[in-house]
Enzyme design. Structure first.
Site, PDB file in Angstrom:
ATOM      1  N   PRO A  11       0.788  -1.226   0.000  1.00  0.00           N
ATOM      2  CA  PRO A  11       0.000   0.000   0.000  1.00  0.00           C
ATOM      3  C   PRO A  11       0.827   1.287   0.000  1.00  0.00           C
ATOM      4  O   PRO A  11       1.894   1.349   0.616  1.00  0.00           O
ATOM      5  CB  PRO A  11      -0.828  -0.105   1.290  1.00  0.00           C
ATOM      6  N   ASN A  12       0.291   2.244  -0.692  1.00  0.00           N
ATOM      7  CA  ASN A  12       0.821   3.615  -0.788  1.00  0.00           C
ATOM      8  C   ASN A  12       2.061   3.739  -1.668  1.00  0.00           C
ATOM      9  O   ASN A  12       2.499   4.854  -1.948  1.00  0.00           O
ATOM     10  CB  ASN A  12       1.123   4.197   0.618  1.00  0.00           C
ATOM     11  N   ARG A  19       4.956  11.087  -2.243  1.00  0.00           N
ATOM     12  CA  ARG A  19       4.655  10.863  -0.833  1.00  0.00           C
ATOM     13  C   ARG A  19       5.964  10.909  -0.024  1.00  0.00           C
ATOM     14  O   ARG A  19       6.896  10.166  -0.300  1.00  0.00           O
ATOM     15  CB  ARG A  19       4.007   9.486  -0.726  1.00  0.00           C
ATOM     16  N   TYR A  24      11.310   8.750   0.958  1.00  0.00           N
ATOM     17  CA  TYR A  24      11.251   7.728  -0.097  1.00  0.00           C
ATOM     18  C   TYR A  24      11.849   8.182  -1.424  1.00  0.00           C
ATOM     19  O   TYR A  24      11.941   7.379  -2.351  1.00  0.00           O
ATOM     20  CB  TYR A  24       9.798   7.277  -0.312  1.00  0.00           C
ATOM     21  N   ASN A  75       8.046  -5.673  -1.328  1.00  0.00           N
ATOM     22  CA  ASN A  75       8.023  -4.562  -0.392  1.00  0.00           C
ATOM     23  C   ASN A  75       6.583  -4.496   0.111  1.00  0.00           C
ATOM     24  O   ASN A  75       5.716  -3.924  -0.561  1.00  0.00           O
ATOM     25  CB  ASN A  75       8.420  -3.253  -1.072  1.00  0.00           C
ATOM     26  N   ALA A  78       3.386  -0.956   4.630  1.00  0.00           N
ATOM     27  CA  ALA A  78       2.912  -0.985   6.027  1.00  0.00           C
ATOM     28  C   ALA A  78       2.474  -2.385   6.463  1.00  0.00           C
ATOM     29  O   ALA A  78       2.509  -2.698   7.667  1.00  0.00           O
ATOM     30  CB  ALA A  78       1.779   0.012   6.200  1.00  0.00           C
ATOM     31  N   GLU A  99      12.966  -9.406   0.870  1.00  0.00           N
ATOM     32  CA  GLU A  99      12.151  -8.293   1.390  1.00  0.00           C
ATOM     33  C   GLU A  99      12.909  -6.994   1.149  1.00  0.00           C
ATOM     34  O   GLU A  99      14.103  -6.914   1.469  1.00  0.00           O
ATOM     35  CB  GLU A  99      11.932  -8.531   2.899  1.00  0.00           C
ATOM     36  N   HIS A 101      12.834  -2.704   1.588  1.00  0.00           N
ATOM     37  CA  HIS A 101      12.266  -1.437   2.055  1.00  0.00           C
ATOM     38  C   HIS A 101      13.143  -0.314   1.548  1.00  0.00           C
ATOM     39  O   HIS A 101      14.379  -0.391   1.648  1.00  0.00           O
ATOM     40  CB  HIS A 101      12.200  -1.387   3.585  1.00  0.00           C
ATOM     41  N   ARG A 108      13.605   4.362  12.036  1.00  0.00           N
ATOM     42  CA  ARG A 108      12.361   5.119  12.078  1.00  0.00           C
ATOM     43  C   ARG A 108      11.549   4.771  13.338  1.00  0.00           C
ATOM     44  O   ARG A 108      12.102   4.272  14.305  1.00  0.00           O
ATOM     45  CB  ARG A 108      11.582   4.874  10.776  1.00  0.00           C
TER      46      ARG A 108
HETATM   47  C1  DQA Z   1       8.428   0.913   3.482  1.00  0.00           C
HETATM   48  C2  DQA Z   1       8.582   1.117   4.981  1.00  0.00           C
HETATM   49  C3  DQA Z   1       7.261   0.895   5.688  1.00  0.00           C
HETATM   50  O1  DQA Z   1       7.405   1.082   7.094  1.00  0.00           O
HETATM   51  C4  DQA Z   1       6.227   1.881   5.197  1.00  0.00           C
HETATM   52  O2  DQA Z   1       4.968   1.622   5.786  1.00  0.00           O
HETATM   53  C5  DQA Z   1       6.117   1.919   3.709  1.00  0.00           C
HETATM   54  C6  DQA Z   1       7.315   1.770   2.897  1.00  0.00           C
HETATM   55  C7  DQA Z   1       9.727   1.269   2.725  1.00  0.00           C
HETATM   56  O3  DQA Z   1       9.812   0.897   1.553  1.00  0.00           O
HETATM   57  O4  DQA Z   1      10.601   1.937   3.273  1.00  0.00           O
HETATM   58  O5  DQA Z   1       5.053   2.177   3.161  1.00  0.00           O
HETATM   59  O6  DQA Z   1       8.159  -0.447   3.244  1.00  0.00           O
END
Ligand code: DQA
Length: 156
Positions: A11-12, A19, A24, A75, A78, A99, A101, A108
């Site tokens: 998501p997002n 964002r 990011y 990835n 959240a 995985e 990120h 964080r």
């Molecule tokens: C994320 C890190 C997560 O904590 C966050 O909720 C994201 C992006 C990252 O790529 O750094 O949406 O996965």
């Protein structure tokens, strides 16, 4: 036929580039997809690339990858920190999982420090920005071709 690798995004991440760019960066998810396809072609991997804001889509895509994909890059965004369901789906996938990120989740908020996915993943890459996707694909290419096992004998 080239091995297939699915790159799944939670998501997002569709808002990448706009964002919280201080966290990011300014590259968009389309930029990331283009880079993944480019490096996939270089490495001899067929790349599937998807993003969803819905947990069930991610679970369905992980199921669909069973028996089809040689490896997964995920990835989970959240859902990393909340989803036992995604971790369970990943447990049912036979191949290696990396995985990714974009940010360093350990630097964080405390709620981002735990990942349900890491115990299922062969490797975790975080804090390398969107370059992490390319690193993950390079590592998966080694693993699926058997040329980069950790603990393998060093060459003389
Ligand atoms: C994320 C890190 C997560 O904590 C966050 O909720 C994201 C992006 C990252 O790529 O750094 O949406 O996965």
């Amino acid at each position: 036929m080239n091995p297939r690798v699915e790159v799944l995004n939670g998501p997002n991440l569709n808002l990448l580039g706009v964002r919280q760019p201080h966290i990011y960066g300014y590259e968009t998810l389309q930029d990331v997809e283009r880079d993944c396809r480019h490096i996939g072609a270089e490495l001899g991997l067929d790349i599937g690339f998807r993003q969803s804001n819905h947990e069930s889509d991610l679970i369905d895509w992980i199921h669909a990858a069973r028996g089809v994909a040689a490896g997964l890059v995920i990835n989970p965004a959240a859902y990393t920190h909340t989803s036992v369901a995604i971790a369970d789906a990943l447990r049912a996938f036979e191949g290696p999982i990396i995985e990714v990120h974009i940010s360093n989740i350990h630097q964080r908020e405390a709620f981002r420090h735990h990942s349900y996915v890491s115990s299922v993943a062969q490797a975790v890459i975080c804090g390398c920005g969107v370059l992490g996707y390319q690193l993950a694909l390079r590592r998966l290419a080694q693993v699926v071709t058997g040329s980069g096992q950790i603990g393998g004998r060093a060459s003389p």
